[in-house]
Design an enzyme around this catalytic site. Structure first.
Site, short mmCIF file in Angstrom:
data_model
loop_
_atom_site.label_atom_id
_atom_site.label_comp_id
_atom_site.label_asym_id
_atom_site.label_seq_id
_atom_site.Cartn_x
_atom_site.Cartn_y
_atom_site.Cartn_z
CB SER A 241 -17.70 54.23 -31.27
OG SER A 241 -16.86 53.20 -30.80
CG HIS A 271 -17.26 50.53 -35.09
ND1 HIS A 271 -16.52 49.71 -34.28
CD2 HIS A 271 -17.35 51.72 -34.42
CE1 HIS A 271 -16.17 50.38 -33.18
NE2 HIS A 271 -16.68 51.59 -33.24
CG HIS A 317 -9.66 44.42 -35.03
ND1 HIS A 317 -8.79 45.43 -34.69
CD2 HIS A 317 -10.79 44.65 -34.33
CE1 HIS A 317 -9.38 46.22 -33.82
NE2 HIS A 317 -10.60 45.78 -33.57
NE ARG A 326 -12.90 43.43 -28.16
CZ ARG A 326 -13.20 44.40 -29.03
NH1 ARG A 326 -13.85 45.48 -28.62
NH2 ARG A 326 -12.88 44.29 -30.31
CG ASP A 372 -18.80 43.11 -33.37
OD1 ASP A 372 -19.39 43.39 -32.31
OD2 ASP A 372 -18.10 43.91 -33.99
N1 HAX Z 1 -14.00 39.24 -44.86
C1 HAX Z 1 -13.61 39.50 -46.13
N2 HAX Z 1 -12.70 40.40 -46.47
C2 HAX Z 1 -12.09 41.05 -45.45
C3 HAX Z 1 -12.40 40.82 -44.11
C4 HAX Z 1 -13.41 39.88 -43.83
N3 HAX Z 1 -13.82 39.63 -42.59
N4 HAX Z 1 -11.63 41.62 -43.34
C5 HAX Z 1 -10.88 42.34 -44.19
N5 HAX Z 1 -11.16 42.01 -45.48
C6 HAX Z 1 -10.65 42.63 -46.68
C7 HAX Z 1 -10.98 44.11 -46.67
O1 HAX Z 1 -12.33 44.35 -47.07
C8 HAX Z 1 -9.94 44.66 -47.61
O2 HAX Z 1 -10.38 44.37 -48.91
P1 HAX Z 1 -10.05 45.38 -50.15
O3 HAX Z 1 -8.55 45.35 -50.29
O4 HAX Z 1 -10.78 44.80 -51.29
O5 HAX Z 1 -10.55 46.73 -49.74
C9 HAX Z 1 -8.73 43.77 -47.31
O6 HAX Z 1 -9.24 42.57 -46.70
C10 HAX Z 1 -7.74 44.41 -46.35
O7 HAX Z 1 -8.43 44.79 -45.18
P2 HAX Z 1 -7.69 44.80 -43.76
O8 HAX Z 1 -6.56 45.76 -43.86
O9 HAX Z 1 -7.39 43.42 -43.32
O10 HAX Z 1 -8.84 45.32 -42.78
P3 HAX Z 1 -9.26 46.82 -42.49
O11 HAX Z 1 -8.38 47.36 -41.40
O12 HAX Z 1 -9.36 47.63 -43.73
O13 HAX Z 1 -10.75 46.63 -41.95
C11 HAX Z 1 -12.44 45.53 -40.74
C12 HAX Z 1 -11.00 46.03 -40.71
C13 HAX Z 1 -12.82 45.13 -39.33
C14 HAX Z 1 -13.37 46.66 -41.20
C15 HAX Z 1 -12.52 44.33 -41.70
O14 HAX Z 1 -11.72 43.27 -41.22
C16 HAX Z 1 -13.94 43.84 -41.91
O15 HAX Z 1 -14.64 44.37 -42.80
N6 HAX Z 1 -14.41 42.82 -41.11
C17 HAX Z 1 -15.79 42.37 -41.18
C18 HAX Z 1 -16.72 43.31 -40.44
C19 HAX Z 1 -16.49 43.24 -38.95
O16 HAX Z 1 -16.43 42.18 -38.36
N7 HAX Z 1 -16.40 44.41 -38.30
C20 HAX Z 1 -16.23 44.50 -36.83
C21 HAX Z 1 -14.79 44.79 -36.42
C22 HAX Z 1 -14.61 44.89 -34.93
C23 HAX Z 1 -15.28 46.10 -34.42
O17 HAX Z 1 -14.93 47.23 -34.66
N8 HAX Z 1 -16.34 45.92 -33.72
O18 HAX Z 1 -17.08 46.94 -33.36
#
Ligand code: HAX
Length: 433
Positions: A241, A271, A317, A326, A372
């Site tokens: 964002s 996000h 994250h 937070r 979140d």
């Molecule tokens: N559950 C399962 N798998 C997860 C995970 C979770 N909560 N978090 C990361 N992973 C997986 C990823 O999907 C990725 O899988 P692939 O190799 O198959 O693609 C792997 O672990 C490596 O990811 P990462 O490097 O640890 O995490 P990223 O930086 O790529 O992504 C995310 C960060 C926040 C998008 C990710 O942790 C996620 O999808 N979390 C769940 C959704 C979420 O809570 N989002 C909110 C984040 C905070 C925010 O921005 N709020 O607004």
């Protein structure tokens, strides 16, 4: 808005001078190298942009202008009789880098009240959008509808000196911030409360008024709104964002275009939309097990989610490598105000089982909860049971940080953002070389 604007205005020349000197004397100093994995991997960790409002340390979490969340909960001015910081105060801090006085904050509250009326064309636009349209879509469309009144766009058309860009950007940001809680409450009442609306109470602050206009007259909920709007305001510059708002603004698109685009990014489930996903997922598991599940049941549910190829919402994250402060602040609020709540008990039980499972699963680099994972539990406790609306709260708050940054971007004269992309063929040629 004399004092905040004057204060900010007095900081601009020294800021410009400081950056000019850094660029002139040290412009060649390297601050980052980029690997092929980073180019394919969402540009994680590449230091290539400047955002002044906040900085995120993977282990410590966010600092807003150098202050941690516990410090700000103590130091920022509060509503009369309240204990949580006022969002007006964090806006002052994000923009100027200095802690506001009680009077500074009162002045912002008054200024936003003066600018808060929603124009008729906006109400007509909101009325025309189908009720079933996602609240975030309605929110982003409302922000875009206000673009018609952009002072920046008008002054640019008339011909404006580059050095003055920050001034109409400040005015647009203030006009937008003033209106956001009113837009959010309007959308909420339109969708979920029979289209019956509640006028603002100008004895209340920005966050307290949002609670009031939604129809929730509960002092604790007003306190929650103030805390929530402070906690979600900023998370340095690279998150979707913030980065989107900054990028769109770099084309000299005004604050309305830029924020609307940023909100569209916030509406993604990885996000900001994660907050609604967390609650949906928790409600599913509560229904499945008929209440607070046992640890064994929870573990199975978490594994089932992972084995179905889905993420555990609210965990992980892109930058953080520990529990999000937070999350901790919201947990403290829950321990104080709703310690026996069933959903809070589930959120706490998840905190005990999910990190170990994510470590065993072996993918997520950060097994800890993010912001979140906790917010929905607090909102639902005070009667906001409509999960689809949750990201709108996040958007109202995030506007504080990204709009402060946008004003700063124009003040320091940051240029059009235009990184270089490459093709896979080019990458293969580099490998051969
Ligand atoms: N559950 C399962 N798998 C997860 C995970 C979770 N909560 N978090 C990361 N992973 C997986 C990823 O999907 C990725 O899988 P692939 O190799 O198959 O693609 C792997 O672990 C490596 O990811 P990462 O490097 O640890 O995490 P990223 O930086 O790529 O992504 C995310 C960060 C926040 C998008 C990710 O942790 C996620 O999808 N979390 C769940 C959704 C979420 O809570 N989002 C909110 C984040 C905070 C925010 O921005 N709020 O607004």
């Amino acid at each position: 808005m004399a004092s905040l604007k004057e204060k900010f205005s007095s900081q601009i020349d020294p800021m410009r001078q400081r950056i000019r000197t850094i660029n002139k004397e040290h412009g060649d100093v390297k601050i980052s190298d980029v690997t092929i994995a980073q180019a394919y991997g969402g540009m994680r960790g590449i230091k290539c942009m400047v955002t002044e409002t906040s900085a995120l340390d993977p282990m410590e979490g966010i600092r807003f202008r150098g202050y941690t969340i516990p410090e700000l909960r103590e130091k920022l001015p509060k509503a009369s009789g309240g204990e949580e910081p006022l969002p007006e105060g964090i806006f002052y801090l994000l923009l100027t880098g200095e802690l506001p006085t009680e009077d500074d904050v009162k002045e912002i509250t008054k200024e936003w009240q003066k600018r808060s009326a929603l124009p008729e064309h906006l109400i007509n636009t909101l009325k025309a959008i189908p009720k079933e349209t996602h609240p975030m879509t309605q929110f982003s469309m409302a922000v875009l509808a206000l673009q018609k009144d952009s002072i920046f766009a008008q002054r640019y058309r008339e011909g404006m000196n580059k050095l003055d860009y920050w001034d109409p950007m400040f005015e647009d940001a203030m006009n937008l911030l003033a209106k956001l809680p009113h837009i959010a409450a309007y959308i909420y009442r339109k969708i979920y409360k029979n289209d019956e609306h509640i006028p603002a109470d100008f004895n209340l602050d920005w966050g307290g008024n949002l609670a009031h206009m939604m129809g929730i007259e509960n002092e604790e909920f007003k306190e929650l709104m103030r805390l929530y709007l402070v906690l979600h305001c900023d998370h340095e510059g690279g998150n979707v964002s913030a980065h989107t708002t900054h990028l769109v603004g770099s084309a000299l698109s005004d604050a309305f275009y830029s924020l609307s685009a940023g909100l569209d990014g916030l509406a993604g489930p990885l996000h900001g939309l994660a907050n609604q996903e967390v609650l949906r997922w928790i409600m599913d598991l509560r229904e499945k097990f008929g209440g607070v599940p046992t640890k064994e049941q929870l573990k199975q549910f978490v594994w089932d989610t992972l084995n179905a190829g889905q993420v555990i919402p609210g965990y992980g994250h892109a930058v953080l490598r520990k529990t999000d402060p937070r999350y901790v602040a919201q947990r403290e609020f829950a321990l104080k105000h709703l310690p026996d709540d069933e959903i809070f008990k589930i959120v706490s039980a998840l905190y005990e089982v999910v990190p170990d499972i994510l470590v065993e699963h072996g993918k997520a680099k950060n097994p800890w909860p993010n912001v979140d994972a906790h917010s929905g539990c607090l909102l639902v406790y005070y009667g906001v049971t409509e999960y689809d609306f949750y990201t709108v709260f996040f958007g109202v708050s995030r506007a504080l940080g990204v709009l402060a940054s946008l004003v700063l971007d124009r003040a320091i004269g940051l240029p059009l953002e235009r990184p270089k992309s490459v093709t896979t063929e080019w990458i293969e040629q580099q490998i051969k070389k």
